[in-house]
Design a protein around this motif. Structure first.
Motif, PDB file in Angstrom:
ATOM      1  N   SER A 110       0.836  -1.207   0.000  1.00  0.00           N
ATOM      2  CA  SER A 110       0.000   0.000   0.000  1.00  0.00           C
ATOM      3  C   SER A 110       0.865   1.250   0.000  1.00  0.00           C
ATOM      4  CB  SER A 110      -0.927  -0.002   1.217  1.00  0.00           C
ATOM      5  OG  SER A 110      -0.175  -0.061   2.428  1.00  0.00           O
ATOM      6  N   GLU A 111       2.069   1.135   0.568  1.00  0.00           N
ATOM      7  CA  GLU A 111       2.980   2.281   0.604  1.00  0.00           C
ATOM      8  C   GLU A 111       3.378   2.695  -0.809  1.00  0.00           C
ATOM      9  OE1 GLU A 111       2.965   0.331   4.495  1.00  0.00           O
ATOM     10  OE2 GLU A 111       3.244  -0.413   2.461  1.00  0.00           O
ATOM     11  N   ALA A 114       0.425   4.263  -2.887  1.00  0.00           N
ATOM     12  CA  ALA A 114       0.034   5.640  -2.600  1.00  0.00           C
ATOM     13  C   ALA A 114       0.819   6.654  -3.423  1.00  0.00           C
ATOM     14  CB  ALA A 114       0.234   5.926  -1.107  1.00  0.00           C
ATOM     15  N   ASP A 328       5.928   3.211   7.658  1.00  0.00           N
ATOM     16  CA  ASP A 328       4.670   3.959   7.598  1.00  0.00           C
ATOM     17  C   ASP A 328       4.782   5.307   8.320  1.00  0.00           C
ATOM     18  OD1 ASP A 328       3.393   2.088   6.060  1.00  0.00           O
ATOM     19  OD2 ASP A 328       2.485   1.041   7.755  1.00  0.00           O
ATOM     20  N   SER A 332       4.669   9.102   6.586  1.00  0.00           N
ATOM     21  CA  SER A 332       3.405   9.740   6.948  1.00  0.00           C
ATOM     22  C   SER A 332       3.475  11.241   6.683  1.00  0.00           C
ATOM     23  CB  SER A 332       3.087   9.499   8.422  1.00  0.00           C
ATOM     24  OG  SER A 332       4.048  10.172   9.252  1.00  0.00           O
ATOM     25  N   GLU A 333       2.307  11.863   6.635  1.00  0.00           N
ATOM     26  CA  GLU A 333       2.264  13.298   6.359  1.00  0.00           C
ATOM     27  C   GLU A 333       3.013  14.094   7.424  1.00  0.00           C
ATOM     28  OE1 GLU A 333      -0.959  16.816   5.282  1.00  0.00           O
ATOM     29  OE2 GLU A 333      -1.581  14.719   5.349  1.00  0.00           O
ATOM     30  N   SER A 349       3.450  11.315  -2.592  1.00  0.00           N
ATOM     31  CA  SER A 349       2.381  10.427  -2.145  1.00  0.00           C
ATOM     32  C   SER A 349       1.013  11.092  -2.246  1.00  0.00           C
ATOM     33  CB  SER A 349       2.633   9.992  -0.699  1.00  0.00           C
ATOM     34  OG  SER A 349       1.535   9.251  -0.196  1.00  0.00           O
ATOM     35  N   GLN A 350       0.031  10.333  -2.691  1.00  0.00           N
ATOM     36  CA  GLN A 350      -1.352  10.823  -2.748  1.00  0.00           C
ATOM     37  C   GLN A 350      -1.954  10.951  -1.351  1.00  0.00           C
ATOM     38  OE1 GLN A 350      -3.660   8.764  -6.019  1.00  0.00           O
ATOM     39  NE2 GLN A 350      -1.813   7.500  -6.086  1.00  0.00           N
ATOM     40  N   ASP A 351      -1.325  10.316  -0.364  1.00  0.00           N
ATOM     41  CA  ASP A 351      -1.838  10.358   1.001  1.00  0.00           C
ATOM     42  C   ASP A 351      -1.401  11.608   1.759  1.00  0.00           C
ATOM     43  OD1 ASP A 351      -3.032   7.948   0.545  1.00  0.00           O
ATOM     44  OD2 ASP A 351      -1.471   6.752   1.543  1.00  0.00           O
ATOM     45  N   VAL A 352      -0.526  12.401   1.144  1.00  0.00           N
ATOM     46  CA  VAL A 352      -0.012  13.603   1.799  1.00  0.00           C
ATOM     47  C   VAL A 352      -0.511  14.823   1.044  1.00  0.00           C
ATOM     48  CG1 VAL A 352       2.056  14.877   2.471  1.00  0.00           C
ATOM     49  CG2 VAL A 352       2.034  12.381   2.603  1.00  0.00           C
TER      50      VAL A 352
END
Length: 611
Positions: A110-111, A114, A328, A332-333, A349-352
């Protein structure tokens, strides 16, 4: 009577064996419980590493300030000591190829999922595997004095044509339209790529880049003959259009900065961090993108760090799970915002989320369109770019000659021969153990105490770069044994009371200096032993001993302290205790001593007991 003595002897043997076994088992457990993370710069040791540890209090993480050089990790891998987690900034998939079989494939995680596909592609091997994850980047472009443009009523460039017209207009007024620090390889390399990003991101350009970076290839890959001739033709045109004269080859970092600040240059090469620096000086400054000669706009991005995991983690599911938890938090953001980039963090990253300061707000459309190009940054590209671009600027090479010289430089066999200047007949662990400390660091501290000729040496926990390997060391690898970021030595004679206070500051932390945040960040000492008490992440110095006896307040010792000047600042500010700073940084002094044949690796000692 004889039977009683035999029984007593057997009991004693059993007790000794039991305690020895407990010690061994405890050491093995500490080894299994520890995840090693190598940081590419000491700046990540300030806030980033303590944050990661604070989020994972049940995982013991050994943070090591390693080296920003993949050759260092190749050397470790060849000698069986690759860390669990590696970070690197000066990176290319091409240079990382020899490590491929030793690193985890993260492509299905998943990392990796993203990360925007447009960026992950540059880190994907030809077989589809992904060993390195890019985390975030800083932006490079043209730092522009907007006030100067306004003063002379010259429009800010919006495409290549207007960029050239602006440079020519300033030249007519006796002001350099654009200059850069072309004494450095990175500016030569970034400009060569920056003026042709549309070509390099084309289908043909991406195909070549994949082939160049293919870990399965054992051949030296040169340039292909479709995209790259265009790149050099456009570089030749750029040199003429902006009037890059040979004097820029002597421009180091300060010259363009001073010219810009003094209004002698309208635009210079640089990162977004410089925008804030100049604005703080009262100069209205913006950063402009690279303008393709087909009118496309692109941002040149330099990944701040890439991260990879040791494939051996897959042999132990418990350790693998711990390492993934660490990863993770690292990506992370909040973790990324604590990276010491000194500027906007543009995450891959799309998560940030995108958090832009005013320095980059004008470039938001390009960022949202993902018009961010990751530079090709292999060691070969750095070296060959400097040589070829310099000769293009002097006029020695035209575009065709530059293309041919660059191609030949990439294809030239690499010379890996280097003189061995140190041989270690034994490997030492760099995992911190509560009974004894860090064996490898103890070897280094004891060896350096001999070099500095002191009774006592105290080294910050980030001073050394990991395990002393059973290996032959070249000069480059010898220098890599010491932390690279300005580790310095400070010396003075002390009383026992002063020595105790100094060690206390290293153990417990001091205002304005460094505070240990986990076991591995505790100091290393030589010539003495210390006892430290741990209580929920804080540390208290209990005893300082020499030759098994507690030191006395009125004893005197010659002491060498190792730390970065920033971490040592509180000691230097104390005018009552004047230290003499070494003329050379520790890495230089160490390497010179080893090269001269004056060093034989010392034996490790149990220097700390942590309770």
């Amino acid at each position: 009577m004889k039977k009683k003595r035999i029984c007593l002897l057997l009991v004693l043997i059993m007790i000794v064996t039991l305690f020895a076994g407990c010690g061994a088992n405890n050491t093995e457990k500490e080894d299994e419980d520890t995840i090693t993370v190598y940081l590419w710069t000491n700046a990540m040791y300030e806030k980033y590493a303590p944050y990661i540890q604070s989020q994972l209090p049940d995982i013991n993480i050994q943070f090591v300030v390693g080296n920003n050089d993949l050759d260092f990790y190749k050397f470790m891998d060849e000698n069986g000591e690759l860390p669990d987690i590696i970070t690197c900034c000066r990176f290319s998939l091409h240079d990382a190829a020899p490590l491929k079989d030793s690193l985890m494939d993260l492509s299905t995680t998943s990392e990796a999922g993203a990360i925007y596909d447009s960026y992950l592609t540059s880190f994907t091997n030809e077989d589809g595997s992904v060993n390195w994850l890019p985390m975030c980047a800083d932006v490079h472009g043209f730092i522009t004095n907007k006030a100067l443009f306004d003063k002379y009523n010259i429009p800010l460039p919006t495409d290549y044509k207007s960029f050239v017209l602006a440079c020519q207009a300033f030249e007519e007024m006796g002001i350099r339209g654009y200059v850069g620090d072309y004494a450095y390889d990175y500016t030569c390399m970034e400009t060569l790529q920056g003026v042709s990003i549309p070509e390099l991101t084309s289908l043909e350009g991406r195909k070549w880049r994949t082939a160049y970076s293919d870990p399965a290839s054992t051949e030296r890959v040169g340039l292909e003959d479709t995209v790259w001739p265009v790149v050099f033709a456009q570089m030749e045109q750029f040199i003429k259009d902006v009037n890059l004269t040979p004097d820029v080859l002597e421009f180091g970092y300060d010259m363009p900065v001073n010219m810009f600040a003094n209004g002698e240059a309208a635009m210079i090469s640089g990162s977004s961090a410089r925008v804030s620096e100049f604005r703080d000086q009262g100069i209205d400054t913006v950063i402009l993108p690279y303008f393709g000669q087909n009118d496309e706009q692109w941002l040149m991005t330099t990944p701040y760090l890439q991260v990879a995991l040791n494939r051996n983690l897959e042999k132990d599911e418990a350790r693998r799970e711990k390492a993934m938890k660490v990863l993770d938090v690292m990506i992370s953001e909040e973790g990324q915002t604590l990276l010491p980039t000194g500027q906007d963090v543009l995450s891959y990253s799309q998560d940030v989320g995108i958090h832009l300061t005013d320095s980059l707000e004008n470039l938001r459309p390009l960022i949202e369109q993902n018009h961010m190009y990751i530079r090709i940054a292999s060691n070969d590209f750095f070296a060959v770019s400097k040589n070829v671009v310099s000769k293009m600027i002097t006029g020695e090479y035209n575009a065709q000659q530059a293309y041919e010289a660059f191609d030949a430089g990439l294809r030239q066999p690499k010379d890996d021969s280097a003189e061995v200047i140190l041989t270690s007949g034994k490997a030492y662990s760099n995992i911190f153990h509560s009974k004894g400390g860090n064996e490898s660091y103890s070897v280094m501290a004891n060896s350096l105490r001999g070099i500095y000729g002191s009774d006592v040496l105290i080294a910050a926990g980030n001073s050394f770069t990991g395990s002393v390997l059973q290996a032959d060391y070249t000069e480059k690898m010898v220098s890599c044994m010491v932390m690279p970021n300005n580790l310095s030595s400070f010396q003075r004679d002390m009383t026992g009371a002063e020595l105790r206070e100094t060690i206390k500051a290293y153990v417990e932390g001091t205002e304005g200096g460094f505070k240990p945040f986990n076991r591995g960040s505790l100091p290393v000492v030589s010539g003495i032993t210390i006892e430290v008490e741990e209580n929920k992440g804080t540390y208290t110095l209990k005893k300082v001993k020499r030759d098994g006896k507690e030191i006395k307040d009125d004893e005197t010792f010659s002491v060498t302290c190792l730390a970065t000047p920033g971490h040592f600042a509180p000691f230097l500010a104390d005018e009552s205790r004047v230290f003499t700073e070494g003329e050379e940084i520790v890495r230089t002094a160490w390497t010179k001593s080893v090269k001269s044949g004056a060093v034989e690796l010392a034996q490790p000692e149990h220097y700390i007991t942590l309770k």
